[in-house]
Design a protein around this motif. Structure first.
Motif, short mmCIF file in Angstrom:
data_model
loop_
_atom_site.label_atom_id
_atom_site.label_comp_id
_atom_site.label_asym_id
_atom_site.label_seq_id
_atom_site.Cartn_x
_atom_site.Cartn_y
_atom_site.Cartn_z
N LEU A 123 0.92 -1.24 -0.03
CA LEU A 123 0.17 0.03 0.14
C LEU A 123 0.74 1.23 -0.02
CD1 LEU A 123 -2.72 1.36 0.34
CD2 LEU A 123 -2.40 1.21 3.00
N LEU A 124 1.85 1.21 0.76
CA LEU A 124 2.78 2.56 0.93
C LEU A 124 3.56 2.70 -0.41
CD1 LEU A 124 3.79 4.57 2.66
CD2 LEU A 124 5.68 3.13 3.55
N LYS A 125 3.98 1.58 -0.88
CA LYS A 125 4.81 1.61 -2.01
C LYS A 125 3.79 2.07 -3.34
CE LYS A 125 7.54 -1.40 -5.45
NZ LYS A 125 7.71 -2.99 -5.62
N LYS A 126 2.60 1.47 -3.27
CA LYS A 126 2.02 1.84 -4.65
C LYS A 126 1.23 3.56 -4.26
CE LYS A 126 -0.11 0.37 -8.25
NZ LYS A 126 0.39 -0.01 -9.48
N HIS A 127 0.86 3.84 -3.12
CA HIS A 127 0.23 5.22 -3.07
C HIS A 127 1.00 6.17 -2.28
CE1 HIS A 127 -3.58 3.74 -5.11
NE2 HIS A 127 -3.21 2.67 -4.58
N LYS A 128 2.43 6.15 -2.21
CA LYS A 128 3.13 6.97 -1.83
C LYS A 128 2.48 8.50 -1.94
CE LYS A 128 7.73 8.91 -1.53
NZ LYS A 128 9.11 9.02 -1.92
N GLU A 129 2.31 8.59 -3.22
CA GLU A 129 1.60 9.90 -3.85
C GLU A 129 0.69 9.47 -4.94
OE1 GLU A 129 2.79 14.43 -5.23
OE2 GLU A 129 4.23 12.85 -5.01
N THR A 130 -0.66 9.78 -4.83
CA THR A 130 -1.50 9.36 -5.85
C THR A 130 -2.55 10.52 -6.42
OG1 THR A 130 -1.53 7.04 -4.91
CG2 THR A 130 -3.58 7.87 -6.55
N PHE A 131 -2.78 10.50 -7.68
CA PHE A 131 -3.72 11.43 -8.22
C PHE A 131 -5.03 10.63 -8.64
CE2 PHE A 131 -1.95 15.51 -10.46
CZ PHE A 131 -1.32 15.79 -9.18
N TRP A 132 -6.02 10.72 -7.82
CA TRP A 132 -7.50 10.26 -7.94
C TRP A 132 -8.11 11.08 -8.99
CZ3 TRP A 132 -7.70 5.38 -5.72
CH2 TRP A 132 -6.75 5.13 -4.85
N ILE A 133 -8.34 10.64 -10.17
CA ILE A 133 -8.73 11.31 -11.26
C ILE A 133 -10.22 11.29 -11.79
CG2 ILE A 133 -8.27 12.64 -13.61
CD1 ILE A 133 -5.50 11.32 -13.34
N LYS A 134 -11.11 12.19 -11.34
CA LYS A 134 -12.53 11.89 -11.58
C LYS A 134 -13.05 12.56 -13.12
CE LYS A 134 -15.31 13.05 -8.43
NZ LYS A 134 -16.05 14.22 -7.40
N ALA A 135 -13.99 11.78 -13.62
CA ALA A 135 -14.20 12.09 -15.10
C ALA A 135 -15.69 11.68 -15.35
CB ALA A 135 -13.64 11.37 -16.20
N ASP A 136 -16.34 12.64 -15.89
CA ASP A 136 -17.89 12.31 -16.51
C ASP A 136 -17.58 11.45 -17.68
OD1 ASP A 136 -19.22 14.21 -14.77
OD2 ASP A 136 -19.11 15.75 -15.91
N SER A 137 -18.82 10.67 -17.98
CA SER A 137 -18.54 9.54 -19.12
C SER A 137 -20.03 10.00 -19.89
CB SER A 137 -18.56 8.41 -18.53
OG SER A 137 -18.71 7.28 -19.38
N LYS A 138 -19.89 9.44 -21.14
CA LYS A 138 -21.08 9.45 -21.97
C LYS A 138 -21.13 8.41 -23.09
CE LYS A 138 -19.91 13.34 -25.12
NZ LYS A 138 -20.63 14.57 -25.50
N ILE A 139 -21.99 8.11 -23.63
CA ILE A 139 -21.79 7.18 -24.85
C ILE A 139 -22.53 7.78 -26.12
CG2 ILE A 139 -22.58 4.69 -25.65
CD1 ILE A 139 -20.67 4.75 -23.48
N GLU A 140 -21.89 7.74 -27.13
CA GLU A 140 -22.28 8.36 -28.52
C GLU A 140 -21.70 7.29 -29.39
OE1 GLU A 140 -21.26 12.11 -29.12
OE2 GLU A 140 -22.33 13.27 -27.61
N ASP A 141 -22.73 7.05 -30.12
CA ASP A 141 -22.54 5.83 -31.38
C ASP A 141 -21.78 4.59 -30.99
OD1 ASP A 141 -23.65 7.78 -33.07
OD2 ASP A 141 -21.81 8.82 -33.53
N ASN A 142 -22.31 4.18 -29.82
CA ASN A 142 -21.53 2.90 -29.19
C ASN A 142 -19.99 3.03 -28.80
OD1 ASN A 142 -23.69 1.38 -29.59
ND2 ASN A 142 -23.46 0.97 -31.65
N ASN A 143 -19.66 4.40 -28.45
CA ASN A 143 -18.34 4.80 -27.96
C ASN A 143 -18.31 5.56 -26.78
OD1 ASN A 143 -16.63 3.59 -30.26
ND2 ASN A 143 -17.51 5.17 -31.69
N GLU A 144 -17.48 5.35 -26.03
CA GLU A 144 -17.60 6.04 -24.59
C GLU A 144 -16.54 7.14 -24.72
OE1 GLU A 144 -17.42 5.21 -19.84
OE2 GLU A 144 -16.37 3.78 -21.22
N TYR A 145 -17.16 8.20 -24.01
CA TYR A 145 -16.15 9.49 -24.27
C TYR A 145 -16.06 10.10 -22.66
CZ TYR A 145 -17.06 9.82 -29.14
OH TYR A 145 -17.03 9.37 -30.55
#
Length: 392
Positions: free
Chosen positions: A303-325
């Motif tokens: 846990l310490l090795k993996k998350h010494k420093e982390t950016f948790w990035i939040k995104a909105d999601s939408k589906i258009e023409d069967n593709n995700e954006y």
């Protein structure tokens, strides 16, 4: 090491806010008298991960002793010191560490902090040093200068990454590189110019990236870690699949979440074995009982090795023409997880374990590992106070 006091925990939070990574050690009365301390697992890991010293490859005896420059901080002055790292000839050569001059600042059972910066070890008494006062002082002092230098160097990378993410966010919605659950992570890595690889190291110059879709409110992935098969009754995850799997749509599978708060549909639960310092997975079937074991020390280190420093990035999601954006819109910046909270969060259900395994009709087993996850909106239970940045 003993449990930290509230005052000591507050000091660690102050240091964490200033980008400082450290290790802790507790000298005993006997250790201070004999000028010797056991190099605990956490200290050994700290030294190894920072490429300072590796006890695993060090020979025994005084002729193999390693000495490193060190500075000891005491209010407004610095004591020049030398760190001695060695394995004695006696017994199994258990790793030892000592800092010359330590007895000038330490009493038995004080908590001593170790920082590595600019090719030097920096030592101070976490219990007794007025950390907040020194950092906030209007007067220049050696400790304040050290923390400022660390903060500046660490912040440069975070600021660089944050600026790149803001440029990506200003582009609006971007098409996912693949239409799958992993699409969001692979898309942000591509946009940042990070090559796809299987390395478990942090993604961006020492900063781990974790992206997620805002609408799903899913658990957040922490890390993957296989059990200690030598200590476990089962010796492979294929055995787990054979014991607890089920048929679904013509595929024999086990898509399983295991918690510490109650048994799941397969009768499985996580337990903490305090005396052994183990995490155990248990079945309610008497002929099976405890069947998987992880050493908690191993999980804390991961846990310490993996998350010494982390950016948790939040995104909105939408589906258009069967593709995700995706439209990346917010970052939560965490540092230095409170690893002593790991087992508590398992017992209260905030940290859970997943292992998706299935056997295809051709007999091939697809195994995506043992993955530890954190319940949504529980980052503040595992990390000191974080920073949140709007990208748009």
């Amino acid at each position: 090491m003993r449990v930290l006091t509230e005052a000591e925990q507050l000091k660690i939070k102050i240091l964490t806010k200033n980008q400082v990574s450290l290790s802790l050690i507790e000298p005993t009365e006997t250790g201070l008298k004999k000028s010797i301390m056991d190099a605990t697992g956490s200290v050994r890991s700290f030294l190894k991960e920072n490429s300072i010293h590796d006890y695993d490859i060090q020979g025994q005896g005084q002729e193999n002793k390693v000495q490193i420059e060190a500075l000891i901080y005491q209010d407004f002055q610095v004591i020049h010191s030398t760190a001695s790292l060695y394995r004695p000839q006696t017994k199994k050569g258990d790793p030892r560490i000592w800092f010359s001059g330590l007895t000038k600042i330490a009493n038995p059972n004080d908590i001593i902090a170790i920082i590595f910066f600019d090719d030097c070890l920096h030592i101070f008494n976490l219990t007794r040093l007025n950390i907040g006062t020194l950092i906030d002082s209007a007067l220049t002092n050696p400790f304040k200068e050290l923390i400022s230098a660390i903060n500046f160097e660490e912040s440069e990378i975070a600021i660089e990454l944050l600026n790149k993410l803001k440029l990506i966010a200003n582009s609006g919605f971007v098409k996912s590189v693949v239409n799958s659950d992993t699409g969001i992570g692979r898309t942000i890595e591509l946009l940042l110019g990070i090559e796809m690889n299987s390395s478990k190291s942090p993604d961006y110059k020492g900063i781990e990236l974790k992206s997620f879709r805002d609408s799903r409110n899913n658990r957040k992935g922490l890390f993957g870690k296989t059990p200690d098969w030598k200590l476990s009754k089962f010796k492979s995850r294929v055995e787990i699949l054979d014991a607890f799997g089920y048929w679904e749509k013509g595929v024999f599978r086990l898509y399983n979440t295991i918690r510490g708060t109650g048994r799941n549909a397969q009768g499985l639960i996580l337990k903490i074995e305090d005396k052994k310092d183990w995490l155990v997975e248990n079945s309610d079937r008497p002929e099976i009982g405890d069947f998987l074991v992880w050493k908690l020390e191993t999980l804390r280190k991961e846990l310490l090795k993996k998350h010494k420093e982390t950016f948790w990035i939040k995104a909105d999601s939408k589906i258009e023409d069967n593709n995700e954006y995706f439209h990346f819109k917010e970052v939560e910046h965490t540092k230095n997880p409170m690893i002593d909270k790991f087992e508590i969060l398992v017992e209260t259900g905030a940290i859970t374990l997943d292992y998706p395994i299935k056997r295809m009709p051709d007999g091939k087993v697809i195994d995506k590992g043992c993955n530890f996850k954190l319940k949504a909106n529980c980052l503040d239970l595992l990390f000191p106070p974080s920073d949140i940045y709007n990208l748009t």
